[in-house]
Design a protein around this motif. Structure first.
Motif, mmCIF file in Angstrom:
data_model
loop_
_atom_site.group_PDB
_atom_site.id
_atom_site.type_symbol
_atom_site.label_atom_id
_atom_site.label_comp_id
_atom_site.label_asym_id
_atom_site.label_seq_id
_atom_site.Cartn_x
_atom_site.Cartn_y
_atom_site.Cartn_z
ATOM 1 N N ASP A 1 -0.691 6.120 -7.291
ATOM 2 C CA ASP A 1 -1.693 5.273 -7.930
ATOM 3 C C ASP A 1 -2.763 4.831 -6.934
ATOM 4 O O ASP A 1 -3.241 3.708 -6.989
ATOM 5 C CB ASP A 1 -1.000 4.057 -8.545
ATOM 6 N N ASP A 2 -3.110 5.719 -6.014
ATOM 7 C CA ASP A 2 -4.073 5.349 -4.980
ATOM 8 C C ASP A 2 -5.353 6.183 -5.040
ATOM 9 O O ASP A 2 -6.029 6.375 -4.047
ATOM 10 C CB ASP A 2 -3.441 5.435 -3.590
ATOM 11 N N ALA A 3 -5.710 6.651 -6.237
ATOM 12 C CA ALA A 3 -6.946 7.419 -6.386
ATOM 13 C C ALA A 3 -8.147 6.494 -6.193
ATOM 14 O O ALA A 3 -8.062 5.286 -6.413
ATOM 15 C CB ALA A 3 -7.003 8.061 -7.772
ATOM 16 N N LEU A 4 -9.269 7.079 -5.808
ATOM 17 C CA LEU A 4 -10.483 6.291 -5.637
ATOM 18 C C LEU A 4 -10.904 5.688 -6.971
ATOM 19 O O LEU A 4 -10.921 6.364 -7.994
ATOM 20 C CB LEU A 4 -11.619 7.168 -5.101
ATOM 21 N N ALA A 5 -11.235 4.431 -6.971
ATOM 22 C CA ALA A 5 -11.634 3.747 -8.201
ATOM 23 C C ALA A 5 -13.037 4.142 -8.627
ATOM 24 O O ALA A 5 -13.338 4.199 -9.815
ATOM 25 C CB ALA A 5 -11.556 2.238 -8.018
ATOM 26 N N MET A 6 -13.904 4.427 -7.660
ATOM 27 C CA MET A 6 -15.294 4.740 -7.984
ATOM 28 C C MET A 6 -15.640 6.200 -7.730
ATOM 29 O O MET A 6 -16.780 6.595 -7.836
ATOM 30 C CB MET A 6 -16.226 3.848 -7.153
ATOM 31 N N ALA B 1 0.835 -1.208 0.000
ATOM 32 C CA ALA B 1 0.000 0.000 0.000
ATOM 33 C C ALA B 1 0.866 1.253 0.000
ATOM 34 O O ALA B 1 0.552 2.242 -0.677
ATOM 35 C CB ALA B 1 -0.931 -0.009 1.204
ATOM 36 N N LYS B 2 1.959 1.204 0.740
ATOM 37 C CA LYS B 2 2.867 2.364 0.784
ATOM 38 C C LYS B 2 3.475 2.616 -0.590
ATOM 39 O O LYS B 2 3.548 3.755 -1.049
ATOM 40 C CB LYS B 2 3.964 2.119 1.820
ATOM 41 N N LYS B 3 3.886 1.557 -1.286
ATOM 42 C CA LYS B 3 4.457 1.701 -2.627
ATOM 43 C C LYS B 3 3.438 2.273 -3.602
ATOM 44 O O LYS B 3 3.754 3.112 -4.442
ATOM 45 C CB LYS B 3 4.977 0.359 -3.132
ATOM 46 N N ILE B 4 2.181 1.807 -3.493
ATOM 47 C CA ILE B 4 1.123 2.311 -4.369
ATOM 48 C C ILE B 4 0.902 3.796 -4.120
ATOM 49 O O ILE B 4 0.788 4.586 -5.056
ATOM 50 C CB ILE B 4 -0.178 1.510 -4.159
ATOM 51 N N ALA B 5 0.865 4.195 -2.853
ATOM 52 C CA ALA B 5 0.654 5.602 -2.507
ATOM 53 C C ALA B 5 1.820 6.454 -2.995
ATOM 54 O O ALA B 5 1.612 7.551 -3.529
ATOM 55 C CB ALA B 5 0.468 5.750 -1.001
#
Length: 71
Positions: A53-58, A45-49
């Motif tokens: 790339d951690d924007a809301l999908a919906m 999760a830290k790498k994604i942030a």
């Protein structure tokens, strides 16, 4: 219960780790604990942030018409 060090070494356990102990077919069985289902999730999760790339999908869940609803 004291478990002999050679047994722990064969299992790859040290004195600080937990072990799973069950009775199976009339025998006491000692196993290394299964890996946690969430092992590594925090790092991922830290790498994604960090990659942004951690924007809301919906997107946001509210609708413009929600103000007209009464609960």
């Amino acid at each position: 219960m004291i478990i002999p060090k050679p047994f722990l070494e064969q299992l790859g356990l040290d004195g600080e780790m937990e072990a799973e102990m069950i009775i199976e077919g009339g025998a006491l069985v000692l196993r290394r604990p299964a890996g946690s289902v969430r092992a590594g999730c925090a790092e991922a999760a830290k790498k994604i942030a960090e990659a942004g790339d951690d924007a809301l999908a919906m997107g946001e869940f509210g609708n413009a018409a929600d103000t007209e609803l009464s609960w």
